[in-house]
Design a protein around this motif. Sequence first.
Motif, PDB file in Angstrom:
ATOM      1  N   LEU A 107      39.369  41.238  49.294  1.00 41.10           N
ATOM      2  CA  LEU A 107      39.602  40.734  50.634  1.00 41.10           C
ATOM      3  C   LEU A 107      38.280  40.708  51.376  1.00 41.10           C
ATOM      4  O   LEU A 107      37.354  41.454  51.070  1.00 41.10           O
ATOM      5  N   VAL A 108      38.190  39.808  52.347  1.00 38.89           N
ATOM      6  CA  VAL A 108      36.987  39.640  53.156  1.00 38.89           C
ATOM      7  C   VAL A 108      37.420  39.575  54.619  1.00 38.89           C
ATOM      8  O   VAL A 108      38.377  38.892  54.967  1.00 38.89           O
ATOM      9  N   TYR A 109      36.682  40.301  55.455  1.00 35.72           N
ATOM     10  CA  TYR A 109      36.962  40.301  56.890  1.00 35.72           C
ATOM     11  C   TYR A 109      35.629  40.351  57.626  1.00 35.72           C
ATOM     12  O   TYR A 109      34.781  41.198  57.328  1.00 35.72           O
ATOM     13  N   VAL A 110      35.437  39.439  58.569  1.00 33.09           N
ATOM     14  CA  VAL A 110      34.223  39.411  59.390  1.00 33.09           C
ATOM     15  C   VAL A 110      34.636  39.666  60.834  1.00 33.09           C
ATOM     16  O   VAL A 110      35.528  38.991  61.362  1.00 33.09           O
ATOM     17  N   SER A 111      34.002  40.653  61.461  1.00 32.26           N
ATOM     18  CA  SER A 111      34.299  40.981  62.856  1.00 32.26           C
ATOM     19  C   SER A 111      33.052  41.521  63.524  1.00 32.26           C
ATOM     20  O   SER A 111      32.359  42.368  62.952  1.00 32.26           O
ATOM     21  N   HIS A 112      32.746  41.033  64.714  1.00 27.97           N
ATOM     22  CA  HIS A 112      31.599  41.491  65.500  1.00 27.97           C
ATOM     23  C   HIS A 112      30.297  41.407  64.713  1.00 27.97           C
ATOM     24  O   HIS A 112      29.450  42.296  64.794  1.00 27.97           O
ATOM     25  N   GLY A 113      30.169  40.375  63.884  1.00 24.65           N
ATOM     26  CA  GLY A 113      28.963  40.183  63.085  1.00 24.65           C
ATOM     27  C   GLY A 113      28.856  41.118  61.895  1.00 24.65           C
ATOM     28  O   GLY A 113      27.810  41.180  61.257  1.00 24.65           O
ATOM     29  N   LEU A 114      29.915  41.836  61.565  1.00 28.30           N
ATOM     30  CA  LEU A 114      29.922  42.763  60.438  1.00 28.30           C
ATOM     31  C   LEU A 114      30.835  42.225  59.339  1.00 28.30           C
ATOM     32  O   LEU A 114      31.881  41.641  59.614  1.00 28.30           O
ATOM     33  N   LEU A 115      30.435  42.456  58.084  1.00 30.04           N
ATOM     34  CA  LEU A 115      31.205  42.014  56.928  1.00 30.04           C
ATOM     35  C   LEU A 115      31.912  43.217  56.312  1.00 30.04           C
ATOM     36  O   LEU A 115      31.282  44.236  56.010  1.00 30.04           O
ATOM     37  N   PHE A 116      33.213  43.087  56.135  1.00 31.71           N
ATOM     38  CA  PHE A 116      34.022  44.126  55.502  1.00 31.71           C
ATOM     39  C   PHE A 116      34.575  43.586  54.186  1.00 31.71           C
ATOM     40  O   PHE A 116      35.100  42.474  54.143  1.00 31.71           O
ATOM     41  N   TRP A 117      34.483  44.368  53.112  1.00 33.53           N
ATOM     42  CA  TRP A 117      35.133  44.082  51.837  1.00 33.53           C
ATOM     43  C   TRP A 117      36.339  45.001  51.728  1.00 33.53           C
ATOM     44  O   TRP A 117      36.500  45.935  52.498  1.00 33.53           O
ATOM     45  N   GLY A 118      37.124  44.802  50.702  1.00 35.77           N
ATOM     46  CA  GLY A 118      38.225  45.719  50.448  1.00 35.77           C
ATOM     47  C   GLY A 118      37.710  47.050  49.941  1.00 35.77           C
ATOM     48  O   GLY A 118      36.754  47.113  49.173  1.00 35.77           O
ATOM     49  N   ALA A 119      38.359  48.134  50.389  1.00 35.15           N
ATOM     50  CA  ALA A 119      37.980  49.488  49.964  1.00 35.15           C
ATOM     51  C   ALA A 119      38.526  49.767  48.567  1.00 35.15           C
ATOM     52  O   ALA A 119      39.635  49.353  48.221  1.00 35.15           O
ATOM     53  N   ARG A 120      37.752  50.440  47.754  1.00 35.12           N
ATOM     54  CA  ARG A 120      38.179  50.829  46.413  1.00 35.12           C
ATOM     55  C   ARG A 120      39.381  51.767  46.514  1.00 35.12           C
ATOM     56  O   ARG A 120      39.487  52.566  47.438  1.00 35.12           O
ATOM     57  N   HIS A 121      40.267  51.671  45.554  1.00 31.99           N
ATOM     58  CA  HIS A 121      41.442  52.530  45.516  1.00 31.99           C
ATOM     59  C   HIS A 121      41.020  53.957  45.171  1.00 31.99           C
ATOM     60  O   HIS A 121      40.191  54.168  44.280  1.00 31.99           O
ATOM     61  N   VAL A 122      41.607  54.935  45.851  1.00 32.87           N
ATOM     62  CA  VAL A 122      41.240  56.325  45.608  1.00 32.87           C
ATOM     63  C   VAL A 122      41.624  56.800  44.213  1.00 32.87           C
ATOM     64  O   VAL A 122      41.039  57.744  43.698  1.00 32.87           O
ATOM     65  N   ASP A 123      42.592  56.121  43.580  1.00 29.12           N
ATOM     66  CA  ASP A 123      42.998  56.526  42.236  1.00 29.12           C
ATOM     67  C   ASP A 123      42.189  55.845  41.138  1.00 29.12           C
ATOM     68  O   ASP A 123      42.457  56.014  39.955  1.00 29.12           O
ATOM     69  N   GLY A 124      41.171  55.054  41.528  1.00 26.80           N
ATOM     70  CA  GLY A 124      40.266  54.446  40.563  1.00 26.80           C
ATOM     71  C   GLY A 124      40.698  53.097  40.011  1.00 26.80           C
ATOM     72  O   GLY A 124      39.968  52.496  39.217  1.00 26.80           O
ATOM     73  N   ARG A 125      41.875  52.590  40.394  1.00 27.37           N
ATOM     74  CA  ARG A 125      42.305  51.274  39.923  1.00 27.37           C
ATOM     75  C   ARG A 125      41.310  50.214  40.356  1.00 27.37           C
ATOM     76  O   ARG A 125      40.776  50.258  41.447  1.00 27.37           O
ATOM     77  N   GLY A 126      41.106  49.229  39.494  1.00 30.10           N
ATOM     78  CA  GLY A 126      40.271  48.096  39.852  1.00 30.10           C
ATOM     79  C   GLY A 126      41.075  47.068  40.618  1.00 30.10           C
ATOM     80  O   GLY A 126      42.278  47.239  40.850  1.00 30.10           O
ATOM     81  N   PHE A 127      40.425  46.001  41.004  1.00 28.75           N
ATOM     82  CA  PHE A 127      41.076  44.897  41.714  1.00 28.75           C
ATOM     83  C   PHE A 127      41.430  43.797  40.709  1.00 28.75           C
ATOM     84  O   PHE A 127      41.168  42.631  40.921  1.00 28.75           O
ATOM     85  N   ASP A 128      42.014  44.184  39.579  1.00 31.53           N
ATOM     86  CA  ASP A 128      42.209  43.285  38.447  1.00 31.53           C
ATOM     87  C   ASP A 128      43.509  42.488  38.473  1.00 31.53           C
ATOM     88  O   ASP A 128      43.716  41.623  37.622  1.00 31.53           O
TER      89      ASP A 128
END
Length: 144
Positions: A107-128
């Motif tokens: 996921l991608v989110y832009v706000s106030h000139g800042l770029l946010f990506w999706g946070a990694r899952h705490v259980d180590g799963r990938g974004f597969d």
Amino acid sequence: MAGDRFELAIVNSADPYGKVPLARILIRGHMHWQGEHPIAPGAQKVDFVADEAYEVTPLLQAFADVLNQVAAQGYAKWEVGQTQSVFGKNFAPFGLSAGKNFMEYDLVYVSHGLLFWGARHVDGRGFDTEQNRPTNLQIPLARK
């Protein structure tokens, strides 16, 4: 947007403070926009497909030694500072399979000139998979 591309160059470290570089990775490909993500107004689901390049450069002898044990077939000898393409090949250390492009459901989110990506899952799963697409935001990146 159709035809959008990305290029990601990162250095992984062998220590938590980034003092011991382990490997440099270069990934290039296309972005496929999939619509809004519910995390915040304006956030977007984006699939990143590495369909142009995937290169690995060992930066630590111990990592090169490991690669020579677990990823020797189909590659030249892994040496510190020597880049090899793993694009379209089997590369067990990163879970890559021959003939299949690496892809992340992010996921991608832009706000106030800042770029946010999706946070990694705490259980180590990938974004597969779509089901593993992130549901939280990372700390933002500021443009230099």
